[in-house]
Each structure stands twice: as C-alpha cells, then as structure tokens.
Design a protein around this motif. Structure first.
Motif, PDB file in Angstrom:
ATOM      1  N   ARG A 106       0.825  -1.202   0.000  1.00 11.95           N
ATOM      2  CA  ARG A 106       0.000   0.000   0.000  1.00 11.95           C
ATOM      3  C   ARG A 106       0.867   1.263   0.000  1.00 11.95           C
ATOM      4  NH1 ARG A 106      -2.276   0.721   4.695  1.00 11.95           N
ATOM      5  NH2 ARG A 106      -1.000  -0.851   5.767  1.00 11.95           N
ATOM      6  N   LEU A 107       0.387   2.302  -0.656  1.00 10.84           N
ATOM      7  CA  LEU A 107       1.113   3.560  -0.724  1.00 10.84           C
ATOM      8  C   LEU A 107       1.424   4.092   0.673  1.00 10.84           C
ATOM      9  CD1 LEU A 107       2.245   6.066  -2.152  1.00 10.84           C
ATOM     10  CD2 LEU A 107      -0.094   6.975  -2.277  1.00 10.84           C
ATOM     11  N   GLN A 108       0.449   4.023   1.570  1.00 12.54           N
ATOM     12  CA  GLN A 108       0.664   4.523   2.932  1.00 12.54           C
ATOM     13  C   GLN A 108       1.814   3.777   3.607  1.00 12.54           C
ATOM     14  OE1 GLN A 108      -2.297   3.532   5.977  1.00 12.54           O
ATOM     15  NE2 GLN A 108      -2.172   5.641   6.746  1.00 12.54           N
ATOM     16  N   GLU A 109       1.853   2.462   3.416  1.00  4.43           N
ATOM     17  CA  GLU A 109       2.921   1.659   4.009  1.00  4.43           C
ATOM     18  C   GLU A 109       4.272   2.013   3.389  1.00  4.43           C
ATOM     19  OE1 GLU A 109       4.850  -1.139   6.398  1.00  4.43           O
ATOM     20  OE2 GLU A 109       2.888  -0.181   6.550  1.00  4.43           O
ATOM     21  N   GLN A 110       4.298   2.206   2.066  1.00  6.94           N
ATOM     22  CA  GLN A 110       5.540   2.597   1.414  1.00  6.94           C
ATOM     23  C   GLN A 110       6.087   3.885   2.019  1.00  6.94           C
ATOM     24  OE1 GLN A 110       4.987   2.894  -2.824  1.00  6.94           O
ATOM     25  NE2 GLN A 110       4.695   0.687  -3.109  1.00  6.94           N
ATOM     26  N   GLU A 111       5.205   4.862   2.213  1.00  2.62           N
ATOM     27  CA  GLU A 111       5.645   6.152   2.754  1.00  2.62           C
ATOM     28  C   GLU A 111       6.120   6.023   4.196  1.00  2.62           C
ATOM     29  OE1 GLU A 111       3.127   9.316   0.039  1.00  2.62           O
ATOM     30  OE2 GLU A 111       2.326   8.757   2.009  1.00  2.62           O
ATOM     31  N   LEU A 112       5.467   5.163   4.981  1.00  6.05           N
ATOM     32  CA  LEU A 112       5.907   4.943   6.365  1.00  6.05           C
ATOM     33  C   LEU A 112       7.258   4.247   6.412  1.00  6.05           C
ATOM     34  CD1 LEU A 112       2.523   3.819   7.982  1.00  6.05           C
ATOM     35  CD2 LEU A 112       3.730   5.984   8.371  1.00  6.05           C
ATOM     36  N   VAL A 113       7.498   3.346   5.480  1.00  7.28           N
ATOM     37  CA  VAL A 113       8.792   2.660   5.418  1.00  7.28           C
ATOM     38  C   VAL A 113       9.909   3.644   5.113  1.00  7.28           C
ATOM     39  CG1 VAL A 113      10.175   1.041   4.043  1.00  7.28           C
ATOM     40  CG2 VAL A 113       7.899   0.378   4.824  1.00  7.28           C
ATOM     41  N   ILE A 114       9.687   4.527   4.142  1.00  6.32           N
ATOM     42  CA  ILE A 114      10.719   5.492   3.746  1.00  6.32           C
ATOM     43  C   ILE A 114      10.789   6.661   4.714  1.00  6.32           C
ATOM     44  CG2 ILE A 114      11.498   7.049   1.925  1.00  6.32           C
ATOM     45  CD1 ILE A 114      11.767   4.094   1.237  1.00  6.32           C
ATOM     46  N   GLY A 115       9.633   7.169   5.138  1.00  4.97           N
ATOM     47  CA  GLY A 115       9.604   8.345   6.006  1.00  4.97           C
ATOM     48  C   GLY A 115       9.375   9.631   5.241  1.00  4.97           C
ATOM     49  N   ARG A 116       9.038   9.532   3.962  1.00  9.63           N
ATOM     50  CA  ARG A 116       8.751  10.679   3.101  1.00  9.63           C
ATOM     51  C   ARG A 116       7.518  10.393   2.259  1.00  9.63           C
ATOM     52  NH1 ARG A 116      12.593  14.625   2.542  1.00  9.63           N
ATOM     53  NH2 ARG A 116      14.644  14.183   3.431  1.00  9.63           N
ATOM     54  N   THR A 117       6.906  11.459   1.743  1.00  7.38           N
ATOM     55  CA  THR A 117       5.816  11.288   0.803  1.00  7.38           C
ATOM     56  C   THR A 117       6.385  10.874  -0.546  1.00  7.38           C
ATOM     57  OG1 THR A 117       5.890  13.620   0.116  1.00  7.38           O
ATOM     58  CG2 THR A 117       4.446  13.052   1.964  1.00  7.38           C
ATOM     59  N   ALA A 160      12.841  -0.559   8.393  1.00  5.21           N
ATOM     60  CA  ALA A 160      11.720  -1.293   7.804  1.00  5.21           C
ATOM     61  C   ALA A 160      11.965  -1.614   6.338  1.00  5.21           C
ATOM     62  CB  ALA A 160      10.434  -0.477   7.955  1.00  5.21           C
ATOM     63  N   LEU A 161      12.859  -0.870   5.699  1.00  6.64           N
ATOM     64  CA  LEU A 161      13.166  -1.105   4.291  1.00  6.64           C
ATOM     65  C   LEU A 161      13.874  -2.441   4.073  1.00  6.64           C
ATOM     66  CD1 LEU A 161      12.974   0.287   1.496  1.00  6.64           C
ATOM     67  CD2 LEU A 161      15.223   1.299   1.949  1.00  6.64           C
ATOM     68  N   ASN A 162      14.465  -3.004   5.131  1.00  5.75           N
ATOM     69  CA  ASN A 162      15.182  -4.273   4.990  1.00  5.75           C
ATOM     70  C   ASN A 162      14.282  -5.406   4.504  1.00  5.75           C
ATOM     71  OD1 ASN A 162      17.727  -3.316   5.793  1.00  5.75           O
ATOM     72  ND2 ASN A 162      17.230  -3.552   7.963  1.00  5.75           N
ATOM     73  N   GLU A 163      12.979  -5.270   4.694  1.00  2.00           N
ATOM     74  CA  GLU A 163      12.037  -6.292   4.221  1.00  2.00           C
ATOM     75  C   GLU A 163      12.006  -6.358   2.695  1.00  2.00           C
ATOM     76  OE1 GLU A 163       7.222  -7.312   4.429  1.00  2.00           O
ATOM     77  OE2 GLU A 163       8.095  -5.817   5.789  1.00  2.00           O
ATOM     78  N   TYR A 164      12.432  -5.271   2.043  1.00  2.00           N
ATOM     79  CA  TYR A 164      12.287  -5.164   0.594  1.00  2.00           C
ATOM     80  C   TYR A 164      13.618  -5.096  -0.153  1.00  2.00           C
ATOM     81  CZ  TYR A 164       7.585  -3.903   2.114  1.00  2.00           C
ATOM     82  OH  TYR A 164       6.346  -3.903   2.703  1.00  2.00           O
ATOM     83  N   ILE A 165      14.731  -5.251   0.540  1.00  2.00           N
ATOM     84  CA  ILE A 165      16.047  -5.161  -0.126  1.00  2.00           C
ATOM     85  C   ILE A 165      16.961  -6.280   0.353  1.00  2.00           C
ATOM     86  CG2 ILE A 165      15.908  -2.660  -0.469  1.00  2.00           C
ATOM     87  CD1 ILE A 165      17.758  -2.315   1.939  1.00  2.00           C
TER      88      ILE A 165
END
Length: 421
Positions: free
Chosen positions: A286-297, A389-394
């Motif tokens: 989800r877009l909201q989750e992506q933004e929370l993972v990165i910390g930016r819009t 949290a980004l470690n889940e995707y890299i």
C-alpha cells in the motif's frame, strides 16, 4: 572555449599521434574547466556531446562532479605472478588513456582506424563521433592489493589504516563473485556507449596484468551532487539523496569526504554496494505503508512531519495516534545525520536492471556508491539501519571498499605517491 572534438564530430587521436596539437587540445580542455575542479566546459551547454571534465587535478573527477546519467563500474584483480613493475606500468597506461578518453579522444597512437591493417586497432571504435559526454574516470585500490602473499607490489607497509574490509551487517547476503577486488574503475557519463567504451578499452589495456572480476552497468542516477540538479528517484519511486553533500559545500567536503593522511591526502574512500530490490513485493505494498517505510511522501518527497522536500524532518513530532510522524523504523529517520552523530556521506548511486530470474521476477535495484574520508562513517550509518523497515524489501548482495587516491597532476600517474618513499 577549446574542445577536443573537431567540428566534424570525429574525436581526435592521442597526444603521441598528434604531437603538439594534441597536447595543446588537452591542455586547453584542462584550462577551460579549471585545474582540479572537474567542472564541465561551457561548450557542454550548447551541445551535450562536447561537455568534458579534466582528468588531472587535486582530486579525482567523478566524486564531486555533477552526477551523470550513466555508469559502468568495473572491479579488477591483478593476475597471478604480477609484479610491482606490472602494477606501476598499468597505472601509468591507465592514466594516459584516461586523459585521452575524458577529452573525447581515441585511445593510443593510431586510434580505431589509422593503424596497421595487420594489427588490432589501438581503440575499439564504438565511441567514434560521440564526444566525451562529460565522461569521468575514477580509480580505486582495494585492500586485497595490499594483502597479497609475499607482498609482490611492495606496498603492504603503506596500506592505509582505514582500508580495512567492511564488517558483516545484518541481512547481508553477499556473493563473492560481485564483491571486492584489487582495483576499480568508475566510469560515469551522459551517454551509455561512452562509459562502455571507456571500461572496454581500459580493461583491454590491462590484459596480461589484470583481469575483470565483476562489473555493474547503471543507469539513472539516484543522487545529486550539484545544487542545480533535481533530486532523482530510485526504483521504488521515491526521491533519493535529498540531503546529499553537494560540490559547493567545501566545509562538508573537507570534514566528511577528503582524506588528509599520507599518500591518501586529497583522496577518499569508496564504498560500493549492490542492493537488490524485491520489486514485486514492493509493488504490492500500500502507498501509505511505502511512505511509512521510507519516512517521506512519494510525490513531493517531503518528510512525513510536513513541509517540502527540502524541509528538515521533525523527529519529535507525533501523529494523531501518538506515534512518531516519521516512524522510528523509517529509513529517513535511521539514516539521518541528526541520529548518527552528524555523520554524512557523499552518495553517487545508480539504478540497475539485470533482467529476470527463473521465476520471472525482475532482478534490479540500487548500485549504492558513497565517498567518505573514513569508511567508519558508512559503518556507523549501515549499523544504524539494522532495524530499518526497508530491509524487508532489499537484499545487500555485493560489497566492496576501495581507497581512491588524490587526483594525478600532469606528468604523474594514478596513485604515484603510493610508490614514492
């Protein structure tokens, strides 16, 4: 200003063939950009093919130079039985060729077409007529070069203390085949054929003395080093490198990028990491989750605490739920200098795509490149990212560290001070 590419678009030959005229052309190109600055000539504003950066200078180009659009990176190992003389002669030959290539010239004395029909050409020829396209070539030395059994290169005692292999980090899945190496060449330009041509010819010159260990072809910069550049996006669609050190920040460069000790004074240390992204998993998030993972819009690139892209994050701000507006596990928060004793890096990363695996998944990610005066800076930040949290995707699948010597002055070769008593 003088440019090494003649009006007909055909690059000139090397210095030894053109003699005084060729030397004058290279000297004029160096004068136009300013000694040691690595800035592009003004001719590049009218014709991107003609933009060039001086190879010689106080610092190697390709560090603070405005980040180009394309990269070809090569790691090489010296051949078994190679001697100190082999290493020195290779660095001398690379220096001469690099000065020709960055000036938009063909390699060698006879170039691609004017040699004997019974011998291989000096230059492979695929960049004929293209011009330099702001090509920079940056050379580095790996720890393994200093650690060879028997010290065949006579440099073990001159290994910089900072050139120590990086430790293992959480979630590392490193592959030997795309890690480390005795030497490296970073070729960056605004045309993909130009960077391929450069690495191809420098690898060819190394034949018999060094061979390629691994390479990485990158496109689409993911960082900026110049205030006039727009912040680019990585393959996750987010702006990357907003807070990067810029080329006009002399104080930050002196504090965080340029080494100051011994033969490395004026040089830097390069960390290269191949970070594979799990594209399919991210694309289903989800877009909201992506933004929370990165910390930016994702659109503006503003911190989740509010403002614009360039607004400093407010890490104390809390959301309506009582949680931090910029989550405690977000990438921006964990990597930010404010939470890492002020430590900063100069980044020059690129996107890469290597096709698909057997399951049809895209093999792609970020080729992370950072320059720092001490690799301990990278170690501190990467250690802080353990709970990211980004470690889940890299997946970090490749890693290397190199000492990048200061720039070579005219009449010198790359890393010349290393071999002087």
């Amino acid at each position: 200003m003088t440019d090494p590419t003649p009006p007909d678009g055909q690059p000139s030959r090397g210095v030894s063939r053109r003699g005084v005229l060729g030397l004058a052309a290279v000297a004029a190109a160096g004068t136009a950009v300013g000694f040691g600055t690595g800035r592009a000539t003004s001719s590049g504003a009218d014709d991107p093919r003609r933009g060039s950066h001086a190879f010689h200078g106080d610092h190697q180009a390709g560090i603070t130079t405005p980040v180009q659009q394309h990269l070809y990176f090569a790691s090489l190992d010296m051949t078994a039985g190679a001697s100190r003389e082999d290493l020195v002669s290779l660095l001398q030959d690379w220096t001469a060729a690099a000065a020709q290539l960055t000036a938009g010239q063909e390699v060698g004395e006879s170039g691609a077409t004017d040699g004997s029909p019974l011998a291989p050409p000096d230059d492979t020829g695929e960049a004929l007529g293209l011009g330099p396209h702001n090509l920079t070539l940056t050379f580095g030395l790996g720890a393994s070069l200093f650690d060879r059994e028997g010290d065949p290169f006579g440099i073990a005692a001159r290994r910089p203390e900072a050139l120590t292999p990086l430790p293992s980090f959480a979630f590392d899945l490193l592959e030997d085949a795309i890690s480390d190496g005795d030497l490296c060449i970073q070729a960056c330009a605004d045309d993909p054929q130009v960077v391929v041509h450069a690495i191809r010819n420098l690898s060819r010159i190394a034949f018999g003395r060094a061979q390629v260990r691994w390479t990485r072809l990158g496109y689409g910069r993911t960082s900026r080093t110049d205030a006039g550049q727009q912040t680019p996006r990585n393959l996750f669609g987010f702006k990357d490198g907003t807070a990067n050190i810029l080329s006009d920040d002399a104080e930050a460069l002196d504090r965080w990028v340029w080494a100051s000790d011994g033969w490395m004074a004026g040089g830097s240390y390069l960390v290269a990491r191949t970070i594979q992204m799990t594209i399919e998993s991210w694309d289903r998030t989800r877009l909201q989750e992506q933004e929370l993972v990165i910390g930016r819009t994702k659109g503006e690139g503003a911190p989740l605490s509010g403002g614009t892209e360039m607004t400093e994050p407010d890490f104390a701000m809390r959301s309506s739920t009582g949680d931090f507006a910029v989550p405690s596990t977000s990438h921006v928060r964990l990597a930010h200098p404010d939470l890492n004793d002020g430590v900063r890096l100069l980044r020059r990363g690129y996107n890469y795509v290597d096709g698909n695996n057997d399951l049809g998944q895209i093999t792609a990610g970020l080729f992370f490149l950072s320059f720092q005066r001490d690799p301990a800076q990278f170690v501190q930040i990467q250690t802080a990212l353990k709970t990211d949290a980004l470690n889940e995707y890299i997946r970090h699948v490749g890693s290397a560290l190199y000492a990048v010597p200061p720039g070579a002055r005219r009449g010198e070769h790359i890393a010349q001070a290393l071999f002087e008593s």
